[in-house]
Structure formats: structure tokens, C-alpha cells
Design an enzyme around this catalytic site. Structure first.
Site, PDB file in Angstrom:
ATOM      1  N   SER A 126      10.552 -34.120  -0.497  1.00  0.00           N
ATOM      2  CA  SER A 126      10.216 -35.330   0.255  1.00  0.00           C
ATOM      3  C   SER A 126       8.941 -35.118   1.042  1.00  0.00           C
ATOM      4  O   SER A 126       8.644 -33.997   1.482  1.00  0.00           O
ATOM      5  CB  SER A 126      11.373 -35.619   1.204  1.00  0.00           C
ATOM      6  OG  SER A 126      10.988 -36.559   2.171  1.00  0.00           O
ATOM      7  N   TYR A 151      17.575 -32.902   8.391  1.00  0.00           N
ATOM      8  CA  TYR A 151      17.340 -33.352   7.017  1.00  0.00           C
ATOM      9  C   TYR A 151      15.992 -32.834   6.508  1.00  0.00           C
ATOM     10  O   TYR A 151      15.906 -32.219   5.439  1.00  0.00           O
ATOM     11  CB  TYR A 151      17.373 -34.892   6.948  1.00  0.00           C
ATOM     12  CG  TYR A 151      16.703 -35.435   5.706  1.00  0.00           C
ATOM     13  CD1 TYR A 151      17.352 -35.381   4.476  1.00  0.00           C
ATOM     14  CD2 TYR A 151      15.408 -35.951   5.749  1.00  0.00           C
ATOM     15  CE1 TYR A 151      16.720 -35.834   3.328  1.00  0.00           C
ATOM     16  CE2 TYR A 151      14.778 -36.407   4.607  1.00  0.00           C
ATOM     17  CZ  TYR A 151      15.428 -36.352   3.408  1.00  0.00           C
ATOM     18  OH  TYR A 151      14.800 -36.792   2.274  1.00  0.00           O
ATOM     19  N   LYS A 155      14.881 -29.895   3.482  1.00  0.00           N
ATOM     20  CA  LYS A 155      13.938 -30.031   2.363  1.00  0.00           C
ATOM     21  C   LYS A 155      12.913 -28.896   2.403  1.00  0.00           C
ATOM     22  O   LYS A 155      12.566 -28.327   1.362  1.00  0.00           O
ATOM     23  CB  LYS A 155      13.252 -31.400   2.394  1.00  0.00           C
ATOM     24  CG  LYS A 155      14.188 -32.575   2.102  1.00  0.00           C
ATOM     25  CD  LYS A 155      14.747 -32.535   0.673  1.00  0.00           C
ATOM     26  CE  LYS A 155      15.761 -33.629   0.404  1.00  0.00           C
ATOM     27  NZ  LYS A 155      16.467 -33.471  -0.872  1.00  0.00           N
TER      28      LYS A 155
END
Ligand code: UD1
Length: 341
Positions: A126, A151, A155
Site C-alpha cells: 500500500s 495497519y 504493510k
């Protein structure tokens, strides 16, 4: 012989669209999904679009016993790992669940791949890994900033795990695709984004507000240092994004990569503001979205969009769909879900 791809999270938003593109490109697909944030409706939609059954295994990618069995039952040429938790706000409240699930599933998958000699992995990364970059647009070489959410941190950590693991086990090759903001739906309106509960992301909130499911869209801030004061993002059509995965898988199975581990930005290169996106949606679909400008959302970054030169040149991929087409597809899907004519 057709090559077979395991798609983890294949009942999810990007996974379901990628499954369709893979099959249309001549791959076999097996889907594994624990349905924690997806529904069988997506599997039905895929079948309706393609007119064929896709093997679906309900299992958790952190479950090593189940994953080992899956890799014994099928011979895979490549894996695309979509399955993960993805809500930024939720990750602030549930960091341990996010680290456990997002990191645990990648490690389990890599262990099982190594042990069963499956060598090719495409990973869902992302643009969140960049944080608020100093220079825009971001290239793959733009330094990563500290993550602002668990989050985002998962990643970054998953990319690091892939980087070191592909170095330690040189037969394993990985590609991380850094998506910008995926949106839109399949042109048949048979699959699309189907968030459970109140949507966190902008486009599902827009479509649900237009459909009357939500009363009002809150636009989070108009006092940013951007042309209209709202945040700038790079909204990438989910079909273009799905096609990027097919190209990445093909690059891996054909051994065309330039390194054991590669990273690509997958965006359009266009910066679109929140207010512009709302206006575009209203104009293209001739519907009203009731919205109000409210304060900033904690953790939002001001602006990010992609420099896609590397993906354009190296993968021969570029985003084809216009924002108008994407907004029309998003609305067609929402109408289908709600039974609106
Ligand atoms: C973030 C991550 C992205 C991640 C995604 C997963 C960044 C830069 N991006 O996207 O990598 O994959 O979450 O969910 O960290 N907005 C409103 N009203 C709403 C909802 C959103 O105004 O009700 C605005 C936000 O302030 C933002 C834009 O719309 O400016 C997009 O928001 P959203 O769809 O949630 O995605 P990101 O936060 O950009």
C-alpha cells in the site's frame, strides 16, 4: 498446461476482481478466504461473470495445518496474498490483532511456500508505507516515513519480511504492489466493494449515501494545504489494479523479474481531491450526495499520489480507466447491491 495461482482473500474486493482477470488471462485459480471481511456473494459473482466454478477453500491463512493441506492438495505456480485486515482506524484500537493476522499470515504462507517449493509471491502492499512524503508524487525510491497506524506498519513489516526472506531463500521471488486508493467495480456490476458495517473508505461511503443507506457523507477537512483544502489521493480503478496483478504473476512465473524482490507503485499518477471526487460522482451519475465538511480525521495524511513511471516502463502496465468510468462503475455496483433501478 495452465499455471495455477492461489489467491488468498479471493472473496474480498481486490481479490475477487483479480481472480476474474487471472481466469480471463488463462490462469487456473484456487481461492482461500476465511470470510472474516467478505461474503460468498463475491464467489457467486465471480462464477456468474466467468460461467465456471472456481475452487474455494474456507480457511485462515494463519492456520498452518490448513495451509499445508491446501498446498498438498494443489500444485501452485504462484500465490497472490491479499488476505489481511485493512482498516486504519480499527488497527489503532486492535493493534495486536492486526500484527497477528497480517504478519502471521505472511510468515505462515512463506513457510509453507518454502517447504512445498512454491516460489512466486505477489504481495498486496500500500502507499500507506510512504506516510506523508516530503516530495510528491512518490516513486518507489521515496523514503518510507514512520507508519502512523499499526495497519500501515504491518504493510511496512511485510515488505521487510519479503525483502529478507527472498534474500535468504533465493528460489523465492516476490513482488510487492503498492496500491494507491483502489475504487470502482467490475463493469458487470456483479462484484464490487462490499464493506461490512459502516464504511471507512470514501467511495463506499459516497455510494451508500447516494443510495440512502447513510444520511450524510462527512468530508474530513477543507483546511489542508491543497488547491481546494481537502485531501489529495490517487484513485486507481480496481480493474486496472487487478490487471497489474496478472502482469506481476506472469513476470514471476516466466522468470522475467530483475531481482528476487521488486516493488511497484500501482496508481494513476493523478491527484484527485475528496471534493472533486464527490463532484465527479454526482455529475457522472446524475445523483446527489448529501455531504458536509467536518474536522480532519485523525491519522489522515494531506496528500499522496503515485509516480508510476517505473510500473509503466518495467511492467508495461498503466491505468486505463478514467475517474468518470470508475465512479460510474462504483454506482452501478451499489445500485445492484441495493436493488435500485
Ligand atoms: C488508507 C491508506 C491506504 C489503505 C486504506 C485502507 C493512506 C494514505 N492510505 O487510505 O493505504 O489501503 O486506508 O482502508 O494511509 N474521507 C472522507 N470521508 C469519509 C471517508 C474518507 O472525507 O467518510 C476522505 C479521507 O479523509 C481521505 C480520503 O477520503 O482524504 C480517502 O480516504 P479512505 O478511502 O479512507 O482512504 P485513505 O485513508 O486514503
Amino acid at each position: 498446461m495452465k499455471k495455477r495461482v492461489l489467491v488468498t482473500g479471493g472473496a474480498g474486493y481486490i481479490g475477487s476482481h483479480t481472480t476474474v482477470e487471472l481466469i480471463e488471462a488463462g490462469y487456473d485459480v484456487v481461492i482461500v478466504d476465511n470470510l472474516s471481511n467478505s461474503e460468498l456473494r463475491a464467489i457467486d459473482g465471480i462464477k456468474q461473470i466467468l460461467g465456471v466454478d472456481i475452487p474455494f477453500v474456507e480457511a485462515d491463512c494463519c492456520d498452518k495445518v490448513a495451509m499445508t493441506k491446501l498446498f498438498n492438495d494443489y500444485k501452485f505456480d504462484a500465490v497472490i496474498h491479499f488476505a489481511a485486515y485493512k482498516a486504519v482506524g480499527e488497527s489503532m484500537a486492535l493493534p495486536l490483532e492486526y500484527y497477528q493476522n497480517n504478519i502471521g499470515s505472511l510468515i505462515t504462507l512463506l513457510e509453507v511456500m518454502r517447504d512445498s517449493k512454491v516460489n512466486n509471491l505477489v504481495f498486496s502492499s500500500s502507499c500507506t508505507v510512504y506516510g506523508q512524503a516530503d516530495v510528491l508524487p512518490v516513486t518507489e525510491m521515496t523514503p518510507r516515513k514512520d507508519a502512523t497506524s499499526p495497519y500501515g506498519n504491518t504493510k511496512q513489516m511485510c515488505e521487510d519480511i519479503l525483502n529478507f526472506s527472498t534474500a535468504a531463500y533465493p528460489s523465492i521471488h516476490g513482488i510487492a504492489l503498492r496500491y494507491f486508493n483502489p475504487t470502482g467495480a467490475h463493469p458487470t456490476a456483479l462484484i464490487g466493494e462490499l464493506p461490512k458495517g459502516v464504511p471507512n473508505n470514501l467511495v463506499p461511503f459516497i455510494t451508500q449515501t447516494a443510495a440512502g443507506v447513510r444520511e450524510q457523507l462527512s468530508v474530513f477537512g477543507n483546511d489542508y494545504n491543497t488547491p481546494d483544502g481537502s485531501n489529495l489521493r490517487d484513485y486507481i480503478d480496481v480493474i486496472d489494479l487487478a490487471k497489474a496483478h496478472v502482469i506481476a504473476v506472469t513476470r514471476l512465473v516466466e522468470g522475467k523479474g530483475k531481482a528476487n524482490y521488486e516493488v511497484f507503485n500501482i496508481g494513476t499518477g493523478r491527484a484527485v481531491s475528496v471534493l472533486e471526487l464527490v463532484e465527479t460522482f454526482q455529475r457522472v451519475n446524475d445523483v446527489k450526495v448529501n455531504y458536509k465538511i467536518v474536522g480532519r480525521r485523525e491519522g489522515d495524511i494531506e496528500a499522496v499520489w503515485a509516480d508510476t513511471t517505473y510500473a509503466n516502463n518495467e511492467l508495461g502496465w498503466s491505468a486505463k480507466r478514467t475517474i468518470d468510468e470508475t465512479m460510474a462503475a462504483a454506482w452501478a455496483w451499489e445500485k445492484n447491491v441495493r436493488g435500485i433501478k
